[in-house]
Design an enzyme around this catalytic site. Structure first.
Site, short mmCIF file in Angstrom:
data_model
loop_
_atom_site.label_atom_id
_atom_site.label_comp_id
_atom_site.label_asym_id
_atom_site.label_seq_id
_atom_site.Cartn_x
_atom_site.Cartn_y
_atom_site.Cartn_z
N ASP A 1 -9.92 -0.28 4.03
CA ASP A 1 -8.73 -0.89 4.64
C ASP A 1 -9.04 -1.23 6.09
O ASP A 1 -9.85 -0.57 6.73
CB ASP A 1 -7.59 0.15 4.58
CG ASP A 1 -6.19 -0.42 4.72
OD1 ASP A 1 -5.26 0.15 4.11
OD2 ASP A 1 -6.02 -1.43 5.43
N ASP B 1 -3.23 3.66 7.65
CA ASP B 1 -2.05 3.97 6.83
C ASP B 1 -1.74 5.46 6.84
O ASP B 1 -1.42 6.05 5.80
CB ASP B 1 -2.23 3.48 5.39
CG ASP B 1 -2.46 1.97 5.31
OD1 ASP B 1 -2.37 1.31 6.36
OD2 ASP B 1 -2.75 1.46 4.22
N HIS C 1 4.15 1.39 4.16
CA HIS C 1 2.75 1.08 3.78
C HIS C 1 1.78 1.48 4.89
O HIS C 1 0.57 1.51 4.67
CB HIS C 1 2.58 -0.38 3.38
CG HIS C 1 2.59 -1.37 4.51
ND1 HIS C 1 2.00 -2.60 4.41
CD2 HIS C 1 3.13 -1.30 5.77
CE1 HIS C 1 2.18 -3.26 5.55
NE2 HIS C 1 2.86 -2.50 6.39
N ASP D 1 -6.91 -6.38 2.67
CA ASP D 1 -7.08 -6.78 4.07
C ASP D 1 -8.26 -6.09 4.74
O ASP D 1 -8.54 -6.32 5.92
CB ASP D 1 -5.79 -6.62 4.90
CG ASP D 1 -5.41 -5.17 5.20
OD1 ASP D 1 -4.20 -4.91 5.36
OD2 ASP D 1 -6.29 -4.28 5.29
N GLU E 1 -1.96 -5.26 -1.59
CA GLU E 1 -1.65 -6.11 -0.45
C GLU E 1 -2.06 -7.58 -0.59
O GLU E 1 -2.08 -8.31 0.38
CB GLU E 1 -2.19 -5.51 0.86
CG GLU E 1 -1.58 -4.15 1.23
CD GLU E 1 -0.17 -4.21 1.83
OE1 GLU E 1 0.35 -5.33 2.04
OE2 GLU E 1 0.42 -3.14 2.06
N ASP F 1 -7.45 -1.86 -0.03
CA ASP F 1 -6.51 -2.81 0.57
C ASP F 1 -7.28 -4.10 0.79
O ASP F 1 -8.29 -4.11 1.49
CB ASP F 1 -6.01 -2.23 1.90
CG ASP F 1 -4.92 -3.08 2.54
OD1 ASP F 1 -4.04 -2.49 3.21
OD2 ASP F 1 -4.94 -4.30 2.38
N HIS G 1 0.79 -1.23 0.00
CA HIS G 1 0.00 0.00 0.00
C HIS G 1 0.83 1.28 0.00
O HIS G 1 0.28 2.36 -0.18
CB HIS G 1 -0.98 0.01 1.19
CG HIS G 1 -2.34 0.55 0.81
ND1 HIS G 1 -3.47 0.33 1.56
CD2 HIS G 1 -2.72 1.30 -0.25
CE1 HIS G 1 -4.50 0.93 1.00
NE2 HIS G 1 -4.09 1.52 -0.11
N HIS H 1 -6.70 -0.85 8.14
CA HIS H 1 -5.73 0.10 8.71
C HIS H 1 -5.88 1.48 8.09
O HIS H 1 -6.30 1.61 6.94
CB HIS H 1 -4.30 -0.40 8.45
CG HIS H 1 -4.09 -1.84 8.78
ND1 HIS H 1 -4.23 -2.86 7.86
CD2 HIS H 1 -3.74 -2.45 9.95
CE1 HIS H 1 -3.97 -4.02 8.43
NE2 HIS H 1 -3.69 -3.81 9.70
N1 LIG Z 1 -0.28 0.57 11.51
C1 LIG Z 1 0.72 -0.48 11.18
C2 LIG Z 1 0.15 -1.41 10.10
C3 LIG Z 1 0.24 -0.87 8.69
C4 LIG Z 1 -0.62 -1.63 7.68
C5 LIG Z 1 -0.51 -1.31 6.35
B1 LIG Z 1 -1.55 -1.83 5.29
O1 LIG Z 1 -2.86 -1.25 5.57
O2 LIG Z 1 -1.16 -1.36 3.97
O3 LIG Z 1 -1.70 -3.26 5.30
C6 LIG Z 1 2.02 0.20 10.77
O4 LIG Z 1 2.07 1.43 10.74
O5 LIG Z 1 2.98 -0.52 10.46
MN LIG Z 2 -4.35 -2.85 5.63
MN LIG Z 3 -3.34 -0.47 3.56
#
Ligand SMILES: N[C@@H](CC/C=C/[B-](O)(O)O)C(=O)O
Ligand SMILES: [Mn+2]
Ligand SMILES: [Mn+2]
Length: 314
Positions: free
Chosen positions: A119, A123, A136, A229, A272, A227, A96, A121
């Site tokens: 998502d 991000d 990401h 996820d 992702e 995303d 991401h 999250h």
């Molecule tokens: N908040 C966590 C998880 C990040 C997740 C990223 B994704 O949404 O792209 O899967 C971080 O800062 O590492």
């Molecule tokens: Mn995510």
């Molecule tokens: Mn993401």
């Protein structure tokens, strides 16, 4: 509508290898053929070729900053070119962090835009608030005008022009938000439909409110950054940071159908998917086919059925 597909086989925004394989897996699952079958013109722009930069940046807060800075700059240019050709861009990730490039390039092409970020999250960590250093989890912080006073100067990111206003961003599906991110979301007044709101309101009401909110001050092109996820891991387990309690397959498709029918969808990221994170081949297939179905829904596929406009009974 016409789709311009860009593959972005990139993984350096996070530490788990495998996510760079997703663009070709999603193509092999028949995305382009299925889009054409449902009447969507499709041009495949191939995969962006990224520099193979070693992690020679000084160890510190942000990990693999040179690689991500270079990759997102190249993606930004690629997305701009596809928008100039008049397509809705479909960016197949990759992790991401790539959204830094796709949103930047989209904004460079169309100017003022809205972002719907689907998502688990947010991000939205800044490089200084991130506890992992993985970019990401920071993507939106590089793009939001209001966060710039809190951003350290990173040489590899000096090309980025912030291009999103907090009021033009909506989140759907959040269920794993860091304290720093929650602080930022509240400070900036960002519109958030977490999984609690999805449970409380239902996905139809969430999407109705999302579109009303984003178009209240005038219609703008929508950038959907999806995303995988966001979807529940029981449906899409092959991903780097799975979180229980996600969107059902049906809710995920509904979100895509709803945004697709606004006529405002101008760019889509699908990121992702990581085949190495699936325990079985079936887990990988379920994840990849869900990704395909989400994209087909963005471009007009309806569960009630479709037929070509020119079709007539024999
Ligand atoms: N908040 C966590 C998880 C990040 C997740 C990223 B994704 O949404 O792209 O899967 C971080 O800062 O590492
Ligand atoms: Mn995510
Ligand atoms: Mn993401």
């Amino acid at each position: 509508t016409s789709a311009g597909v860009i593959g972005a086989p990139f993984s350096r925004g996070q530490p788990r290898g495998g996510v760079e394989r997703a663009p070709d897996l999603i193509r092999a699952a028949g995305l382009l053929t299925r889009l054409r079958e449902q009447g969507c013109a499709v041009k495949d722009y191939g995969n962006v070729v990224f520099e193979d930069l070693e992690d020679d940046e000084p160890p510190g807060l942000v990990k693999r900053v040179r690689a991500v800075g270079s990759a997102t700059r190249r993606l930004s240019e690629a997305v701009q070119a596809v928008k100039r050709d008049g397509h809705t861009t479909v960016m197949l990730g990759g992790d991401h962090s790539l959204a830094i490039g796709s949103i930047h390039g989209h904004a460079a092409a169309v100017g003022h835009l809205s972002v719907v970020w689907v998502d688990a999250h947010a991000d939205i960590n800044t490089p200084l608030s991130s506890y992992t250093g993985n970019i990401h989890g920071q993507s939106m912080s590089y793009l939001l005008h209001e966060l710039q006073p809190k951003m350290p100067a990173l040489p590899s990111f000096s090309w980025i022009r912030p291009c999103v206003w907090a009021r033009d961003l909506v989140y759907v599906g959040l269920r794993d938000v860091d304290p720093a991110e929650h602080y930022i979301l509240k400070l900036l007044g960002v519109k958030v439909f977490s999984m609690r709101e999805v449970d409380q309101l239902g996905v139809a009401r969430v999407m109705e409110e999302t579109c009303d909110y984003l178009t209240a001050r005038g219609k703008k092109p929508i950038h959907l950054s999806y995303d995988i996820d966001a979807i529940d891991p029981s449906v899409t387990p092959a991903t780097g940071t799975p979180v229980a309690g996600g969107l059902s397959y049906r809710e995920g498709v509904y979100i895509a159908e709803h945004l697709g029918q606004t006529g405002l969808l101008s760019a889509v990221d699908l990121v992702e998917v990581n085949p190495l994170r699936g325990q079985t081949e079936e887990a990988v297939q379920s994840t990849v086919s869900t990704a395909v179905d989400l994209l087909l829904a963005c471009f007009g596929r309806r569960r009630g059925g479709n037929h070509p406009p020119e079709y007539r009974l024999p």
